[in-house]
Design a protein around this motif. Structure first.
Motif, PDB file in Angstrom:
ATOM      1  N   ALA A 260      19.027  65.000  78.388  1.00  0.00           N
ATOM      2  CA  ALA A 260      17.926  65.323  77.477  1.00  0.00           C
ATOM      3  C   ALA A 260      16.780  64.333  77.643  1.00  0.00           C
ATOM      4  CB  ALA A 260      18.427  65.328  76.034  1.00  0.00           C
ATOM      5  N   ALA A 261      17.118  63.046  77.799  1.00  0.00           N
ATOM      6  CA  ALA A 261      16.078  62.039  77.988  1.00  0.00           C
ATOM      7  C   ALA A 261      15.362  62.223  79.322  1.00  0.00           C
ATOM      8  CB  ALA A 261      16.684  60.643  77.902  1.00  0.00           C
ATOM      9  N   VAL A 262      16.121  62.605  80.354  1.00  0.00           N
ATOM     10  CA  VAL A 262      15.501  62.853  81.661  1.00  0.00           C
ATOM     11  C   VAL A 262      14.533  64.024  81.576  1.00  0.00           C
ATOM     12  CG1 VAL A 262      15.955  63.599  84.028  1.00  0.00           C
ATOM     13  CG2 VAL A 262      17.379  61.841  82.990  1.00  0.00           C
ATOM     14  N   ALA A 263      14.955  65.111  80.934  1.00  0.00           N
ATOM     15  CA  ALA A 263      14.094  66.282  80.799  1.00  0.00           C
ATOM     16  C   ALA A 263      12.835  65.950  80.002  1.00  0.00           C
ATOM     17  CB  ALA A 263      14.863  67.422  80.132  1.00  0.00           C
ATOM     18  N   GLU A 264      12.977  65.156  78.953  1.00  0.00           N
ATOM     19  CA  GLU A 264      11.808  64.763  78.157  1.00  0.00           C
ATOM     20  C   GLU A 264      10.854  63.906  78.976  1.00  0.00           C
ATOM     21  OE1 GLU A 264       9.192  64.166  74.940  1.00  0.00           O
ATOM     22  OE2 GLU A 264      10.754  65.665  75.324  1.00  0.00           O
ATOM     23  N   ALA A 265      11.405  62.954  79.746  1.00  0.00           N
ATOM     24  CA  ALA A 265      10.558  62.091  80.580  1.00  0.00           C
ATOM     25  C   ALA A 265       9.855  62.899  81.661  1.00  0.00           C
ATOM     26  CB  ALA A 265      11.404  60.983  81.207  1.00  0.00           C
ATOM     27  N   MET A 266      10.537  63.879  82.225  1.00  0.00           N
ATOM     28  CA  MET A 266       9.902  64.728  83.237  1.00  0.00           C
ATOM     29  C   MET A 266       8.736  65.503  82.632  1.00  0.00           C
ATOM     30  SD  MET A 266      13.232  66.216  85.291  1.00  0.00           S
ATOM     31  CE  MET A 266      12.236  67.305  86.288  1.00  0.00           C
ATOM     32  N   THR A 267       8.945  66.062  81.454  1.00  0.00           N
ATOM     33  CA  THR A 267       7.879  66.823  80.803  1.00  0.00           C
ATOM     34  C   THR A 267       6.670  65.944  80.532  1.00  0.00           C
ATOM     35  OG1 THR A 267       9.494  68.303  79.787  1.00  0.00           O
ATOM     36  CG2 THR A 267       7.311  68.224  78.787  1.00  0.00           C
ATOM     37  N   MET A 268       6.887  64.743  80.038  1.00  0.00           N
ATOM     38  CA  MET A 268       5.774  63.847  79.731  1.00  0.00           C
ATOM     39  C   MET A 268       5.083  63.349  80.995  1.00  0.00           C
ATOM     40  SD  MET A 268       5.774  64.152  76.599  1.00  0.00           S
ATOM     41  CE  MET A 268       4.351  63.098  76.363  1.00  0.00           C
ATOM     42  N   ALA A 269       5.791  63.368  82.129  1.00  0.00           N
ATOM     43  CA  ALA A 269       5.193  62.937  83.397  1.00  0.00           C
ATOM     44  C   ALA A 269       4.556  64.097  84.156  1.00  0.00           C
ATOM     45  CB  ALA A 269       6.243  62.263  84.278  1.00  0.00           C
ATOM     46  N   GLY A 270       4.526  65.280  83.543  1.00  0.00           N
ATOM     47  CA  GLY A 270       3.845  66.403  84.162  1.00  0.00           C
ATOM     48  C   GLY A 270       4.726  67.331  84.959  1.00  0.00           C
ATOM     49  N   LEU A 271       6.047  67.131  84.930  1.00  0.00           N
ATOM     50  CA  LEU A 271       6.977  68.024  85.618  1.00  0.00           C
ATOM     51  C   LEU A 271       7.469  69.054  84.610  1.00  0.00           C
ATOM     52  CD1 LEU A 271       7.327  65.002  86.950  1.00  0.00           C
ATOM     53  CD2 LEU A 271       9.121  66.136  88.260  1.00  0.00           C
ATOM     54  N   GLU A 272       7.143  70.315  84.854  1.00  0.00           N
ATOM     55  CA  GLU A 272       7.405  71.366  83.885  1.00  0.00           C
ATOM     56  C   GLU A 272       8.868  71.814  83.969  1.00  0.00           C
ATOM     57  OE1 GLU A 272       5.915  75.910  82.811  1.00  0.00           O
ATOM     58  OE2 GLU A 272       4.838  74.703  84.303  1.00  0.00           O
ATOM     59  N   VAL A 273       9.691  71.332  83.028  1.00  0.00           N
ATOM     60  CA  VAL A 273      11.107  71.681  82.987  1.00  0.00           C
ATOM     61  C   VAL A 273      11.246  73.097  82.429  1.00  0.00           C
ATOM     62  CG1 VAL A 273      13.361  71.107  82.027  1.00  0.00           C
ATOM     63  CG2 VAL A 273      11.795  69.277  82.729  1.00  0.00           C
TER      64      VAL A 273
ATOM     65  N   ALA B 160      -2.994  58.365  84.015  1.00  0.00           N
ATOM     66  CA  ALA B 160      -2.833  58.986  82.698  1.00  0.00           C
ATOM     67  C   ALA B 160      -1.501  59.715  82.600  1.00  0.00           C
ATOM     68  CB  ALA B 160      -3.984  59.950  82.438  1.00  0.00           C
ATOM     69  N   ARG B 161      -1.079  60.360  83.687  1.00  0.00           N
ATOM     70  CA  ARG B 161       0.171  61.112  83.683  1.00  0.00           C
ATOM     71  C   ARG B 161       1.368  60.189  83.487  1.00  0.00           C
ATOM     72  NH1 ARG B 161       3.763  62.530  87.682  1.00  0.00           N
ATOM     73  NH2 ARG B 161       2.525  61.481  89.281  1.00  0.00           N
ATOM     74  N   ILE B 162       1.384  59.070  84.173  1.00  0.00           N
ATOM     75  CA  ILE B 162       2.512  58.152  84.087  1.00  0.00           C
ATOM     76  C   ILE B 162       2.472  57.344  82.791  1.00  0.00           C
ATOM     77  CG2 ILE B 162       3.623  56.175  85.179  1.00  0.00           C
ATOM     78  CD1 ILE B 162       4.004  58.878  86.615  1.00  0.00           C
ATOM     79  N   GLU B 163       1.306  56.940  82.369  1.00  0.00           N
ATOM     80  CA  GLU B 163       1.201  56.206  81.100  1.00  0.00           C
ATOM     81  C   GLU B 163       1.616  57.111  79.935  1.00  0.00           C
ATOM     82  OE1 GLU B 163       0.509  52.914  78.656  1.00  0.00           O
ATOM     83  OE2 GLU B 163       0.736  53.100  80.845  1.00  0.00           O
ATOM     84  N   GLY B 164       1.395  58.399  80.102  1.00  0.00           N
ATOM     85  CA  GLY B 164       1.811  59.358  79.079  1.00  0.00           C
ATOM     86  C   GLY B 164       0.625  60.017  78.419  1.00  0.00           C
ATOM     87  N   TYR B 165       0.616  61.342  78.454  1.00  0.00           N
ATOM     88  CA  TYR B 165      -0.491  62.046  77.806  1.00  0.00           C
ATOM     89  C   TYR B 165      -0.470  61.833  76.295  1.00  0.00           C
ATOM     90  CZ  TYR B 165      -1.158  64.409  82.293  1.00  0.00           C
ATOM     91  OH  TYR B 165      -1.398  64.677  83.618  1.00  0.00           O
ATOM     92  N   ASP B 166       0.709  61.502  75.748  1.00  0.00           N
ATOM     93  CA  ASP B 166       0.766  61.237  74.321  1.00  0.00           C
ATOM     94  C   ASP B 166       0.091  59.921  73.953  1.00  0.00           C
ATOM     95  OD1 ASP B 166       2.654  59.830  75.728  1.00  0.00           O
ATOM     96  OD2 ASP B 166       4.163  59.881  74.137  1.00  0.00           O
ATOM     97  N   ALA B 167      -0.221  59.101  74.965  1.00  0.00           N
ATOM     98  CA  ALA B 167      -0.916  57.837  74.704  1.00  0.00           C
ATOM     99  C   ALA B 167      -2.430  57.992  74.700  1.00  0.00           C
ATOM    100  CB  ALA B 167      -0.515  56.790  75.747  1.00  0.00           C
TER     101      ALA B 167
END
Length: 811
Positions: free
Chosen positions: A19-32, A479-486
């Motif tokens: 679940a954490a991997v999938a969340e990190a992928m989504t935040m890094a721009g990889l569409e799970v 921006a993608r790696i820092e996180g779009y939520d930032a």
């Protein structure tokens, strides 16, 4: 793209769960897209042991088994041919959902014997496509062991790969981005070169460098092929791939692990010692082969494909025999089997455009084609070959030759200047230079920072990131790696209430026309500004100058010269679907030529009168009703209706010659054409006659004089009773009745409010070539009741006005 969590952890040192991997992928721009957890699906299933198996008393092919399960001894009816005493297998209890069957088990009798569960096959657990019987497991497995642990089931992540990121088509590339995002430490195993024991007896010649600029390979002799080890089979099966044999499985593993497709040839099946990379060939006529014949290839999927000159072909026999389609699929003639002893391993780089076009032309998709079409890392040719060599030696044994390399890989991306302050300017993120450099370095970029902090950096993209072309791309990566939520949430400045838009006169008239026609019962149609060239020719268009060079469809290849053909086709489609009485209108452009002034705005309307059968006027009534709608619309637009001239017989040839007319302000300003459309035109458009239409050229309608007001003044209601007088005038047959009506209406505009035609007579008492038109004149007194003398004076004015229009009072 699919991968398992354990596979990812071979490249990424992390304690994160799926679940954490999938969340990190989504935040890094990889569409799970999906996380499939077979552990949950296999939770009800456990290991069981058959204690005894006896023939069913009522069925020869069934057995009644006493089974030791996690729930105790259970009596289970089983139809598998391999069910026997002492067999260790998988047990499903009552209430378990069997995914391969799509059913939930219930306790019920089978031929009179109640079955208290089920013994499962591999296909019933979706562990294989087909099964011959129930699963046979190792005898040392303890009863009650969860099935998920027995089969090494683990979660699988499936995500969508964007076309610009082919490096995500390898687990190593995914791990690199997740490590940069802080999910763990990158630990992708390094590739150690394997020294060659002898020169390669196979040489490579490239005749089509535009399709394949670099081609590497090496011979490995003395291999022992066969089924792959269990760990490799599980890894491939988990992501939906079928294990074939060790040699083929190695190439599939590396394709998904490093995004590096490879191919292996059975050396014993190659003809000659040279591999040629060329384009497809077309026969010039020799050896009983007709000129113009394309060569063919039987691929590994068993299908035969026709090759053309734009496809990259791998050939042997001095380049004469095709043995593969470069970057797409190998040929059946040189495929590896369990008897293969010597193999030639191919590792090349194929042009993405040529590979993509080959796949589209042949409708042939493969894992290799999918990757090469998006762009495999050109620098991975030799490393990929070394990794494949080591895996083959580990699994199959053998002795490798030296690497043979032909051609030259495309150059790596060039460095460009980058100002790190652009990150804050474009995204609002407040990051220091060290953090920006850290992110880019972790992603594989080479960052050269100047000694002066005010000087821009020099950044070189890695060989696998050819999509990065400038500073804006680097900002996006940060921006993608820092996180779009930032990204900071900053409200826009308050500029006050927006001002209401003001329509210009043309826009106001278009809006008024839409509202007026909708109120009359017309439905608005929005059609293309294009039509078919042959259709445009029916309406005076179809010139090559108005052809569309790149049409969106074959039947929309010409700019329309009129809005009517699209309305006719729309009405015909409605009629085909049971709605024949369409009343449609459209406001839009037409194109008379390709000059800047060749575009006109028109208001077109169409009526398909399909009322129920009646003894009344029918289509004639509909034509006059259309004329009434048209005049009412023109009046709403502010056109000088009273000054319009009605001219018949001069409409263009898509109108019915006897049932159409035009309204104009002189011969040079034709405002409207209306009437019935020609049956010939309707037949060409596959539409049933009659259809009535009008087309107003909005550019030809003069704007009303004076400044228009938004509000109307008070109604001028007369307090006195109106009166009517009837007149009959004899006029020439060819003279338009409308001209007579307008002349009479203009005899006294203050008192005459309406003129109606209530009869047209031809016959006894009226000379040949003449007609008698009976008019009702409505007179509205304004200030006082009219006296007989005043009425007679007004009647004289009416007769005089009619006389000027060619009408004589009938005696």
């Amino acid at each position: 793209m699919k991968f398992t969590l354990s596979w990812l952890k071979q490249h990424l040192d992390t304690s994160a769960d799926v679940a954490a991997v999938a969340e990190a992928m989504t935040m890094a721009g990889l569409e799970v897209e999906e996380v499939h957890d077979p552990i949950a699906a296999l939770a009800p299933f456990t290991v069981a042991k058959i204690v005894s198996a006896e023939r069913h008393p009522n069925a020869d092919r069934l057995q009644v088994c006493q089974v030791e399960t996690v729930d105790g001894i259970k009596e289970i009816v089983c139809g598998a041919p391999n069910a026997r005493a002492g067999l260790t297998t998988i047990y499903a209890p009552i209430g378990a959902y069997v995914p391969g069957l799509g059913v939930t088990l219930v306790e019920k009798p089978v031929r009179g014997v109640v079955s208290n569960g089920m013994l499962c096959s591999a296909s019933e657990l979706e562990l294989a496509d087909e099964s011959d019987g129930i699963l046979e497991l190792a005898d040392d497995l303890a009863v009650g062991t969860p099935a998920a642990g027995v089969f090494g089931a683990e979660p699988v992540i499936d995500f969508e790969v964007t076309p610009n990121r082919p490096d995500w088509l390898g687990v190593a590339g995914i791990a690199r981005d997740l490590a940069a995002a802080g999910l763990g430490q990158l630990q992708t195993p390094s590739i150690v070169p394997v020294p060659g024991a002898f020169p390669s007896p196979v040489t490579v010649r490239i005749e089509a460098p535009e399709m394949c600029p670099v081609f590497g390979g090496r011979l490995i002799r003395g291999v022992k092929n066969g089924p792959s080890p269990e760990w490799l089979q599980r890894r491939l099966t988990a992501i939906g791939l079928r294990s074939i044999n060790r040699l083929v499985d190695v190439t599939n593993l590396i394709a998904y692990d490093r995004c590096r497709p490879l191919h292996v040839y059975d050396m014993a099946k190659l003809v000659g010692s040279e591999i040629v990379v060329r384009g497809g060939q077309i026969s010039e006529g020799a050896d009983h082969i007709a000129a113009g014949t394309h060569e063919h290839l039987i691929a590994l999927d068993g299908k035969t494909y026709t090759v053309d000159a734009n496809m990259c072909v791998i050939a042997d026999a001095a380049g004469e025999r095709p043995i593969g389609l470069g970057g797409v699929m190998g040929g059946e003639s040189t495929g590896c089997s369990d008897e293969t002893v010597d193999v030639f391993v191919e590792c090349a780089w194929f042009d993405p455009l040529a590979t993509a076009q080959t796949g589209r032309t042949l409708s042939l998709n493969s894992d290799a084609q999918y990757r090469f079409a998006r762009g495999v890392d050109p620098a991975s040719v030799v490393p990929g070959l070394e990794l494949a060599t080591q895996l083959i030696l580990d699994l199959c044994g053998g002795e490798p030759s030296e690497i043979v390399l032909a051609g030259q890989a495309p150059a790596n991306p060039s460095a460009f200047a980058f100002d790190p302050t652009r990150v804050g300017a474009l995204t609002g993120l407040s990051l220091d230079d060290d953090r920006i450099a850290e992110i880019l370095t972790r992603l594989g970029f080479e960052v050269a920072r100047g000694q002066d902090a005010n000087l821009p950096w020099s950044v070189t993209p890695p060989s696998w990131r050819r999509d990065v072309e400038g500073p804006a791309d680097l900002v996006e990566e940060v921006a993608r790696i820092e996180g779009y939520d930032a990204l900071p949430s900053t409200p826009l400045p308050d500029l006050g209430a927006p001002s209401k838009g003001v329509l210009n006169p043309r826009q106001a008239r278009v809006r008024a026309a839409r509202r007026a026609l909708a109120a009359m019962g017309y439905a608005e149609a929005v059609t293309w500004s294009f039509t078919k060239q042959s259709t445009a020719a029916l309406f005076g268009g179809g010139d090559d100058a108005l052809r569309v060079e790149n049409p969106i469809a074959a039947d929309l290849d010409c700019m329309r010269p009129s809005a009517l053909p699209n309305l006719v086709q729309a009405a015909a489609r409605n009629a085909d679907r049971g709605h024949p009485d369409a009343a449609l209108f459209e406001v839009g452009p037409i194109y008379l030529d390709d000059s800047p002034t060749g575009q006109r705005t028109v208001i077109a309307g169409l009526v398909a009168p399909r009322s129920a059968r009646h003894w009344g006027g029918g289509a004639e009534d509909a034509l006059f009703a259309l004329k009434g709608d048209l005049l009412a619309l023109l009046d709403e637009l502010g056109a000088p209706v009273a000054s319009l001239q009605l001219v018949q017989g001069q409409n263009r040839d898509w109108w019915h010659p006897g049932r159409s007319a035009r309204l104009q302000l002189g011969p040079k300003n034709v405002m409207v054409e209306f009437g019935a459309l020609h049956p010939r035109v309707l037949k060409a458009l596959d539409a049933d006659a009659p259809m009535l239409a009008f087309e107003i050229v909005l550019d030809a309608v003069p704007e009303p004089r004076g400044k228009a007001t938004k509000t109307r003044g008070p109604a001028a209601l007369a307090p006195l009773q109106p009166l009517t007088r009837d007149f009959a005038f004899v006029t020439e047959e060819g003279r338009a009745t409308g001209d007579l009506v307008r002349a009479v209406a203009g005899a006294d505009k203050a008192l005459i409010v309406e003129v109606k035609v209530f009869d047209v007579y031809r016959g006894a008492g009226v000379a040949e070539g003449m007609k008698s038109v009976a008019l009702e004149v409505v007179i509205q007194p304004r200030e006082a009741t009219l006296t007989e003398v005043e009425i007679e004076a007004l009647s004289a004015k009416v007769v005089a006005a009619a006389g000027k229009a060619g009408g004589a009072l009938r005696g």
